[in-house]
Design a protein around this motif. Structure first.
Motif, PDB file in Angstrom:
ATOM      1  N   PHE A   1       0.863  -1.180   0.000  1.00 19.07           N
ATOM      2  CA  PHE A   1       0.000   0.000   0.000  1.00 19.07           C
ATOM      3  C   PHE A   1       0.902   1.233   0.000  1.00 19.07           C
ATOM      4  O   PHE A   1       1.315   1.716   1.050  1.00 19.07           O
ATOM      5  N   ASP A   2       1.184   1.717  -1.179  1.00 21.04           N
ATOM      6  CA  ASP A   2       2.153   2.806  -1.310  1.00 21.04           C
ATOM      7  C   ASP A   2       1.523   4.161  -0.983  1.00 21.04           C
ATOM      8  O   ASP A   2       0.329   4.244  -0.645  1.00 21.04           O
ATOM      9  N   SER A   3       2.308   5.216  -1.059  1.00 18.17           N
ATOM     10  CA  SER A   3       1.845   6.549  -0.685  1.00 18.17           C
ATOM     11  C   SER A   3       0.703   7.014  -1.572  1.00 18.17           C
ATOM     12  O   SER A   3      -0.220   7.693  -1.104  1.00 18.17           O
ATOM     13  N   ALA A   4       0.723   6.637  -2.851  1.00 14.18           N
ATOM     14  CA  ALA A   4      -0.364   7.036  -3.748  1.00 14.18           C
ATOM     15  C   ALA A   4      -1.682   6.407  -3.304  1.00 14.18           C
ATOM     16  O   ALA A   4      -2.732   7.058  -3.308  1.00 14.18           O
ATOM     17  N   PHE A   5      -1.612   5.129  -2.912  1.00 16.05           N
ATOM     18  CA  PHE A   5      -2.813   4.469  -2.419  1.00 16.05           C
ATOM     19  C   PHE A   5      -3.301   5.134  -1.141  1.00 16.05           C
ATOM     20  O   PHE A   5      -4.504   5.354  -0.957  1.00 16.05           O
ATOM     21  N   ARG A   6      -2.374   5.436  -0.230  1.00 14.91           N
ATOM     22  CA  ARG A   6      -2.767   6.049   1.046  1.00 14.91           C
ATOM     23  C   ARG A   6      -3.417   7.405   0.828  1.00 14.91           C
ATOM     24  O   ARG A   6      -4.356   7.776   1.536  1.00 14.91           O
ATOM     25  N   GLU A   7      -2.938   8.146  -0.157  1.00 16.67           N
ATOM     26  CA  GLU A   7      -3.567   9.435  -0.476  1.00 16.67           C
ATOM     27  C   GLU A   7      -4.975   9.228  -1.007  1.00 16.67           C
ATOM     28  O   GLU A   7      -5.903   9.974  -0.659  1.00 16.67           O
TER      29      GLU A   7
ATOM     30  N   LEU B   1      -6.888   6.668  -0.328  1.00 17.74           N
ATOM     31  CA  LEU B   1      -7.705   6.218   0.796  1.00 17.74           C
ATOM     32  C   LEU B   1      -8.159   7.406   1.632  1.00 17.74           C
ATOM     33  O   LEU B   1      -9.323   7.478   2.057  1.00 17.74           O
ATOM     34  N   LEU B   2      -7.263   8.363   1.851  1.00 18.22           N
ATOM     35  CA  LEU B   2      -7.639   9.570   2.584  1.00 18.22           C
ATOM     36  C   LEU B   2      -8.713  10.342   1.830  1.00 18.22           C
ATOM     37  O   LEU B   2      -9.670  10.850   2.429  1.00 18.22           O
ATOM     38  N   ASP B   3      -8.591  10.415   0.511  1.00 19.18           N
ATOM     39  CA  ASP B   3      -9.623  11.072  -0.297  1.00 19.18           C
ATOM     40  C   ASP B   3     -10.971  10.366  -0.134  1.00 19.18           C
ATOM     41  O   ASP B   3     -12.024  11.017  -0.020  1.00 19.18           O
TER      42      ASP B   3
ATOM     43  N   LEU C   1     -12.058   8.595   2.410  1.00 12.05           N
ATOM     44  CA  LEU C   1     -12.602   8.880   3.735  1.00 12.05           C
ATOM     45  C   LEU C   1     -13.111  10.319   3.827  1.00 12.05           C
ATOM     46  O   LEU C   1     -14.142  10.592   4.453  1.00 12.05           O
ATOM     47  N   THR C   2     -12.390  11.237   3.189  1.00 15.13           N
ATOM     48  CA  THR C   2     -12.772  12.648   3.228  1.00 15.13           C
ATOM     49  C   THR C   2     -14.066  12.893   2.455  1.00 15.13           C
ATOM     50  O   THR C   2     -14.916  13.684   2.879  1.00 15.13           O
ATOM     51  N   TRP C   3     -14.222  12.198   1.333  1.00 21.51           N
ATOM     52  CA  TRP C   3     -15.375  12.432   0.463  1.00 21.51           C
ATOM     53  C   TRP C   3     -16.559  11.518   0.759  1.00 21.51           C
ATOM     54  O   TRP C   3     -17.586  11.608   0.091  1.00 21.51           O
ATOM     55  N   ARG C   4     -16.433  10.659   1.752  1.00 19.48           N
ATOM     56  CA  ARG C   4     -17.601   9.880   2.167  1.00 19.48           C
ATOM     57  C   ARG C   4     -18.616  10.825   2.795  1.00 19.48           C
ATOM     58  O   ARG C   4     -18.294  11.583   3.677  1.00 19.48           O
ATOM     59  N   ARG C   5     -19.828  10.767   2.325  1.00 15.05           N
ATOM     60  CA  ARG C   5     -20.865  11.664   2.821  1.00 15.05           C
ATOM     61  C   ARG C   5     -22.100  10.877   3.226  1.00 15.05           C
ATOM     62  O   ARG C   5     -22.381   9.801   2.694  1.00 15.05           O
ATOM     63  N   ASP C   6     -22.859  11.429   4.155  1.00 15.15           N
ATOM     64  CA  ASP C   6     -24.167  10.891   4.518  1.00 15.15           C
ATOM     65  C   ASP C   6     -25.167  11.549   3.573  1.00 15.15           C
ATOM     66  O   ASP C   6     -25.601  12.682   3.795  1.00 15.15           O
ATOM     67  N   VAL C   7     -25.532  10.844   2.511  1.00 14.39           N
ATOM     68  CA  VAL C   7     -26.281  11.435   1.401  1.00 14.39           C
ATOM     69  C   VAL C   7     -27.784  11.415   1.687  1.00 14.39           C
ATOM     70  O   VAL C   7     -28.330  10.428   2.179  1.00 14.39           O
ATOM     71  N   ARG C   8     -28.454  12.515   1.376  1.00 10.81           N
ATOM     72  CA  ARG C   8     -29.908  12.633   1.545  1.00 10.81           C
ATOM     73  C   ARG C   8     -30.632  12.946   0.234  1.00 10.81           C
ATOM     74  O   ARG C   8     -31.847  12.813   0.162  1.00 10.81           O
ATOM     75  N   HIS C   9     -29.896  13.377  -0.768  1.00 11.04           N
ATOM     76  CA  HIS C   9     -30.509  13.758  -2.042  1.00 11.04           C
ATOM     77  C   HIS C   9     -30.015  12.809  -3.127  1.00 11.04           C
ATOM     78  O   HIS C   9     -28.838  12.796  -3.475  1.00 11.04           O
ATOM     79  N   PHE C  10     -30.945  12.000  -3.646  1.00 11.83           N
ATOM     80  CA  PHE C  10     -30.601  10.964  -4.603  1.00 11.83           C
ATOM     81  C   PHE C  10     -31.288  11.189  -5.955  1.00 11.83           C
ATOM     82  O   PHE C  10     -32.402  11.714  -6.028  1.00 11.83           O
ATOM     83  N   LYS C  11     -30.600  10.748  -6.991  1.00  5.71           N
ATOM     84  CA  LYS C  11     -31.260  10.573  -8.276  1.00  5.71           C
ATOM     85  C   LYS C  11     -32.083   9.278  -8.190  1.00  5.71           C
ATOM     86  O   LYS C  11     -31.779   8.393  -7.398  1.00  5.71           O
TER      87      LYS C  11
ATOM     88  N   ARG D   1     -19.110   4.545  -1.957  1.00  3.71           N
ATOM     89  CA  ARG D   1     -18.537   5.825  -2.401  1.00  3.71           C
ATOM     90  C   ARG D   1     -17.466   5.607  -3.463  1.00  3.71           C
ATOM     91  O   ARG D   1     -17.381   6.361  -4.436  1.00  3.71           O
ATOM     92  N   ALA D   2     -16.646   4.579  -3.300  1.00  3.04           N
ATOM     93  CA  ALA D   2     -15.599   4.286  -4.279  1.00  3.04           C
ATOM     94  C   ALA D   2     -16.182   3.942  -5.638  1.00  3.04           C
ATOM     95  O   ALA D   2     -15.543   4.165  -6.672  1.00  3.04           O
ATOM     96  N   ASP D   3     -17.414   3.428  -5.650  1.00  2.00           N
ATOM     97  CA  ASP D   3     -18.087   3.088  -6.904  1.00  2.00           C
ATOM     98  C   ASP D   3     -18.935   4.230  -7.455  1.00  2.00           C
ATOM     99  O   ASP D   3     -19.630   4.060  -8.451  1.00  2.00           O
ATOM    100  N   GLY D   4     -18.910   5.382  -6.770  1.00  2.00           N
ATOM    101  CA  GLY D   4     -19.679   6.521  -7.242  1.00  2.00           C
ATOM    102  C   GLY D   4     -21.101   6.576  -6.732  1.00  2.00           C
ATOM    103  O   GLY D   4     -21.899   7.408  -7.179  1.00  2.00           O
TER     104      GLY D   4
END
Length: 218
Positions: free
Chosen positions: A12-18, A20-22, A24-34, A153-156
């Motif tokens: 798990f290199d530095s690119a992967f760790r970055e 992974l941080l993205d 975790l940062t972009w995980r949201r509790d979503v309320r508005h869906f298509k 989230r990783a799958d969009g």
């Protein structure tokens, strides 16, 4: 007989760790869906990833109920509306109006809805690790939900956890075992928008604490 050779762990290199941080940062509790449906097999694949989560004593106590019947979905919506009205009445006057403007569920739009339970009667794991702390069954399920959340989230996809529900009413509406304890009701689908900032923070309900505010040393 020699023991089997252990598989070499991935690097798990530095690119992967970055990344992974993205994630975790972009995980949201979503309320508005298509309302677009998920691709075939997507939810089953995501639940399969969630099942890789750790669990106390390898008990794997999570039970995922895909709520597809419209009458059952209507019963869940009615439960939410009743609980939400009660929660609104309990708010301080200074916050009541702000609470009323929050959209706290995606129940009308999310194409996929999943009720997640913890099976306290499971024999798997033989009770290991939960004699003194039986609530670790629920902890295990919560970790599985978080794993599902990140995989989605990783799958969009977006995922929203609806907590303003009465557990007994949910269990009755879905006709599940009385030994299953309700942990969370999840709305899953394509989000209308992606944002780095939590909805409740954007709407002025609350702000994140700095990590050093929750670290204590003894």
């Amino acid at each position: 007989m020699e023991p089997p050779e252990s598989a070499k762990p991935p690097d798990f290199d530095s690119a992967f760790r970055e990344q992974l941080l993205d994630l975790l940062t972009w995980r949201r509790d979503v309320r508005h869906f298509k309302r677009d449906p998920l691709s075939e097999g997507a939810v089953e694949r995501l639940i399969g990833i969630a099942c890789l989560s750790p669990s106390v004593g390898l008990s794997e106590p999570w039970r995922f109920v895909l709520v597809e019947d419209e009458d059952r979905r209507a019963a869940i919506r009615a439960c939410f509306e009743a609980c939400n009205a009660e929660a609104l009445s309990a708010q301080e006057p200074s916050r009541a109006d702000r609470y009323a403007r929050l959209k706290l569920a995606g129940l009308n739009d999310a194409p996929c809805q999943i009720a997640v339970f913890a099976d306290h009667e499971t024999e798997q794991g033989h009770g290991l690790g939960r004699q003194t702390m039986p609530e670790t069954i629920e902890y295990s399920v919560a970790i599985a939900i978080h794993t599902l959340w990140l995989a989605a989230r990783a799958d969009g996809f977006g995922l929203g956890w609806v907590s303003i529900l009465d557990p007994a009413d949910v269990r009755a509406a879905l006709d599940v075992s009385e030994h299953w304890r309700f942990v969370g009701y999840l709305c899953l689908g394509y989000p209308e928008e992606a944002t780095e900032t939590p909805l409740l923070e954007r709407q002025g309900w609350e702000t994140r604490r700095a990590p050093d505010k929750v670290i204590f040393r003894r």
